[in-house]
Design an enzyme around this catalytic site. Structure first.
Site, mmCIF file in Angstrom:
data_model
loop_
_atom_site.group_PDB
_atom_site.id
_atom_site.type_symbol
_atom_site.label_atom_id
_atom_site.label_comp_id
_atom_site.label_asym_id
_atom_site.label_seq_id
_atom_site.Cartn_x
_atom_site.Cartn_y
_atom_site.Cartn_z
ATOM 1 N N TRP A 37 45.260 40.876 54.816
ATOM 2 C CA TRP A 37 43.810 40.991 54.789
ATOM 3 C C TRP A 37 43.349 41.859 55.965
ATOM 4 C CZ3 TRP A 37 40.146 39.330 58.393
ATOM 5 C CH2 TRP A 37 38.822 39.524 57.983
ATOM 6 N N ASP B 250 24.778 41.474 48.262
ATOM 7 C CA ASP B 250 26.105 40.852 48.277
ATOM 8 C C ASP B 250 25.982 39.348 48.076
ATOM 9 O OD1 ASP B 250 28.955 40.185 49.442
ATOM 10 O OD2 ASP B 250 28.917 42.366 49.326
ATOM 11 N N ASP B 251 26.968 38.605 48.507
ATOM 12 C CA ASP B 251 27.050 37.154 48.360
ATOM 13 C C ASP B 251 25.779 36.480 48.886
ATOM 14 O OD1 ASP B 251 28.126 34.690 47.918
ATOM 15 O OD2 ASP B 251 29.901 34.991 49.171
ATOM 16 N N ARG C 87 38.723 28.783 51.403
ATOM 17 C CA ARG C 87 37.305 29.134 51.498
ATOM 18 C C ARG C 87 36.456 28.192 50.640
ATOM 19 N NH1 ARG C 87 33.719 34.508 50.318
ATOM 20 N NH2 ARG C 87 32.909 34.782 52.404
ATOM 21 N N LYS D 144 29.669 44.290 41.972
ATOM 22 C CA LYS D 144 30.840 44.180 42.853
ATOM 23 C C LYS D 144 31.523 42.875 42.470
ATOM 24 C CE LYS D 144 31.974 43.535 47.782
ATOM 25 N NZ LYS D 144 31.403 43.516 49.147
ATOM 26 N N TRP D 145 32.711 42.981 41.887
ATOM 27 C CA TRP D 145 33.420 41.822 41.306
ATOM 28 C C TRP D 145 34.504 41.404 42.296
ATOM 29 C CZ3 TRP D 145 33.336 40.566 35.652
ATOM 30 C CH2 TRP D 145 34.239 39.550 35.311
ATOM 31 N N ASP D 146 34.296 40.234 42.905
ATOM 32 C CA ASP D 146 35.175 39.808 43.998
ATOM 33 C C ASP D 146 36.155 38.730 43.534
ATOM 34 O OD1 ASP D 146 36.137 39.655 46.615
ATOM 35 O OD2 ASP D 146 34.124 39.585 47.481
ATOM 36 N N ASN E 169 38.296 35.893 45.907
ATOM 37 C CA ASN E 169 38.502 35.595 47.322
ATOM 38 C C ASN E 169 39.522 34.520 47.652
ATOM 39 O OD1 ASN E 169 37.092 37.416 49.016
ATOM 40 N ND2 ASN E 169 35.168 36.624 48.196
ATOM 41 N N CYS F 15 36.932 44.127 44.003
ATOM 42 C CA CYS F 15 37.068 43.696 45.398
ATOM 43 C C CYS F 15 37.879 42.415 45.384
ATOM 44 C CB CYS F 15 35.678 43.439 45.964
ATOM 45 S SG CYS F 15 35.671 42.729 47.623
ATOM 46 N N ASP G 152 38.209 44.891 53.929
ATOM 47 C CA ASP G 152 37.108 44.304 54.702
ATOM 48 C C ASP G 152 37.100 44.858 56.117
ATOM 49 O OD1 ASP G 152 35.890 42.783 52.778
ATOM 50 O OD2 ASP G 152 36.942 40.925 53.248
#
Ligand code: GLA
Length: 701
Positions: free
Chosen positions: A177, A344-345, A421, A454-456, A458, A502, A524
């Site tokens: 990361w 974003d988020d 997370r 934006k397809w994340d 995590n 992403c 990131d």
């Protein structure tokens, strides 16, 4: 072009500068003949006619020579295909037939294993205008209802065979990361070198790509380079095998190990991802340019269109977002010349921190009382496109979705499950989960004027269980197919919406996701110096046109507190798809004015950067580095100096890809230089001190 010879059992594929040949013996052995410069059919037939040396009793007559290695028989190398029915493991195949589809430039060789009733088709595609060979494999259970299932333990897409040389060097892109895509080259030693991911996604640790050059002799500018890249966004494996006789074979496909991909019922089939291969005589740079051209022409959707300059406040605001603040940022971004504003988020559900709300894709009523529409309208009125962040494959246990459907997450009954997370992975192998996501996302894109997603993703898979499913192992591949299916369906229903892949930065970058997204979030890590190395690695395989790069605040907030000038940050990020991710409310008038000029300059050079041929002039390694882009009579050089030592002037940078007989005007200095001078003596950059950078534009006069 595909030619058939050898009495019908030999095939020669010819591309722009290279050729690939294989043949079938009368014992149904499918043997590799050639991969390298173009050959004639007569050359290939001559290779096929060469007598084979009888093997020692401890060696296999097939190892290192087969186009696709099945399990069983006199083979000791890693099988590409490993299958079983209740009583029999392994494969003994029979050749069934061949089809040459000239329109699609595709060769299909069909085999069957009568014991398993399994059809195996090997696919090859090579276009006239490219040196990339695409290979993949399909399996089909050809039995009747009631026949036992065929358990597919492993099914690689392809096996690549390199010619005999004195030794090989392996290039790979590794990381973690915030430190993705770092290039390392090392001698290949006997045994297997295995790269991959057992994480359920492509992973930050390795890009699914290898490059090999014989005797370590290739340079950026010259020498033969072989490359292989996999188009798959789940767990994967590329095994580079250095065999006892010095031969090298490279197998690759979905899944990290051989413990099971899926179980085929009669009538069912499996298509592997594409494992693409490239031979280039143009050194590492030539190989990269060939990969880039192929991706722009054949992989990335609508790649001829350049990508807009975006703004995203994630690094500046984190979860602390709201409509008035985003409106204020949008106004500032628009004044800089930004073309796409992304929220974003933190805009949905109870997502005011990373412990809640994931899965609930409706705007947070306290933060966006009228939904996203009013903000989107203002963004559009400011002349920008509007984008949002989503992470559809995940859920926080503290969410309405999880409370309604705790059974929708991956888990093993009776086992503790891992939260990373504070989130769990939805089981996209389940049709009800996919349908739910489709409804949510389609509703979102239909309900507000959204231009970009934006397809994340995590977190990695850890508890990939599927209670009640007879063959839970298939969850791993079915998840990826579920993701692909959703993206395909959304793209078809909302053709004007662009998608970015992403995964905590660059955790999902591969040819599979790139065939259905418009760009990727590279890392990131937005530190402009670290980025140079990440971008250098990324460019080995992928073009600047898909590489998102943001200018963020100084000192760097995310990682290291490094201070750098706006100039250095911009010239670093201008090597890809430029974005801005700083807290614009804290930028001074002077900084905003400078940023406006950089954005305007980027728009001038963007076509050359995003769509041009890329030359890595000097790798980032502490001193001066530079990258050049050439498109028609235009060229752009981005030069970066990390640190100057002992007062020495950085060396001139020798340019590439220009016409030595032509003259070029440098827009920055107004000077006209001969092409031969720029190519041979090089360009004086005038950079000095620490973290200095400059842009040079050249136009043919
Ligand atoms: C990931 C992405 C970031 C940001 C956050 C939001 O880490 O890489 O850019 O979108 O998620 O939670």
């Amino acid at each position: 072009m595909i030619e058939t010879g050898g009495g019908g059992g030999l095939w020669l594929l010819t591309g722009r500068t290279s050729g690939y040949a294989l043949h079938l013996t009368d014992r149904a052995e499918l043997l590799h003949l050639h991969w390298g410069p173009r050959l004639t059919l007569a050359d290939a037939e001559e290779l096929a006619a060469e007598p084979q040396r009888p093997p020692w009793p401890f060696e296999s007559p097939l190892d290192g020579r087969e186009e696709y290695v099945v399990e069983g028989g006199p083979r000791f190398v890693r099988p590409a295909l490993s299958v079983r029915t209740p009583d029999v493991r392994g494969t003994q195949w029979r050749f069934e037939g061949v089809r040459v589809d000239a329109d699609a430039d595709e060769l299909r060789l069909r085999f069957t294993d009568p014991v398993h009733r399994l059809g195996i088709t090997l696919h090859y595609r090579m276009r006239d205008d490219s040196d990339v060979v695409e290979r993949w494999t399909t399996l089909r259970h050809e039995g009747a209802p009631g026949d036992p299932h065929v358990e597919v333990l492993r099914a690689d897409a392809a096996v690549w065979t390199l010619p005999a040389r004195d030794g090989w060097r392996l290039g790979q892109l590794h990381g973690r990361w915030a430190a993705e895509s770092r290039l390392v080259r090392s001698p290949l030693t006997p045994g297997d070198k295995v790269l991959g991911s057992r994480r359920g996604h492509t992973g930050h640790q390795h890009l699914p790509w290898v490059a090999l050059d014989a005797e370590g002799a290739a340079t950026e500018e010259s020498g033969e380079v072989y490359g292989c890249a996999l188009g798959w966004s789940g767990s994967w494996r590329i095994a580079v095998q250095h065999l006892p006789d010095g031969g090298v074979q490279i197998g690759g496909g979905a899944g990290y190990d051989d413990s099971g991909l899926l179980s085929l019922a009669p009538g069912e089939s499996y298509t592997s991802p594409v494992f693409a291969g490239l031979w280039s005589a143009g050194g590492f740079g030539g190989a990269s340019r060939e990969w880039h051209a192929w991706q722009l022409a054949r992989v990335v959707p609508d790649a001829g269109r350049t990508r807009p300059v975006l703004f995203n406040s994630w690094e500046a605001t984190g979860f602390d977002i709201g409509e008035p603040q985003q409106r204020a940022l949008a106004r500032r971004a628009a004044a800089l010349g930004v073309e796409l504003f992304v929220v974003d988020d933190g805009w949905f559900g109870a997502r005011t921190h990373d412990g809640a709300g994931l899965g609930d894709w409706t705007p947070n009523p306290d933060r966006f009382p009228g939904g996203l529409g009013p903000l989107a309208d203002e963004v559009h009125a400011l002349g920008m496109e509007f984008g949002i962040w989503v992470e559809p494959e995940m859920v926080n246990p503290d969410s309405a979705l999880y409370r309604a459907h705790p059974e929708w997450v991956q888990h093993h009954p009776g086992r503790a499950r891992t939260e990373f997370r504070n989130q769990l992975v939805l089981n996209l192998a389940r049709p009800d989960v996919r349908e739910h996501l489709w409804e949510q996302l389609d509703g979102l894109l239909s309900g507000a004027p959204v231009d970009y997603v934006k397809w994340d993703f995590n977190r990695c898979f850890t508890d990939a269980g599927w209670p009640g499913e007879a063959y839970p192992a298939r969850l791993w591949t079915a998840h990826v197919h579920g993701l692909y299916g959703l993206l395909d369906r959304l793209r078809a229903a909302h053709p004007r919406v662009a998608f970015e892949s992403c995964s905590g930065g660059g955790g999902r970058i591969d040819l599979g996701i790139l065939s259905r997204t418009d760009q990727v979030w590279t890392s990131d890590n937005t530190d402009p110096l670290d980025r140079l190395a990440i971008q250098h690695g990324f460019s080995q395989l992928h073009p600047a046109r898909v590489m998102a790069a943001w200018v963020t605040d100084s000192p760097n907030t995310q990682l290291n507190g490094r201070r750098s000038s706006l100039r250095f940050r911009f010239v670093s990020a201008m090597a890809g798809v430029l974005g801005i991710g700083g807290d614009l409310t804290r930028w001074s008038e002077a900084e905003l004015a400078e940023a406006r000029d950089w954005v305007a300059l980027y728009k001038e050079i963007r076509e050359v950067v995003q769509l041009g041929a890329q030359y890595r002039l000097r790798a980032p390694s502490g001193g001066l580095s530079a990258v050049q882009y050439v498109r028609g009579g235009e060229s752009v050089v981005l030069a970066h100096l990390q640190a100057q030592h002992h007062g020495e002037r950085p060396p001139p940078v020798r340019l590439r890809g220009l016409d030595p007989a032509a003259a070029y005007r440098c827009e920055e200095t107004g000077a006209v230089h001969g092409g031969a001078v720029l190519l041979h003596r090089g360009l004086e950059t005038g950079l000095r001190g620490d973290l200095d950078a400059a842009v040079f534009r050249f136009r043919r006069v």
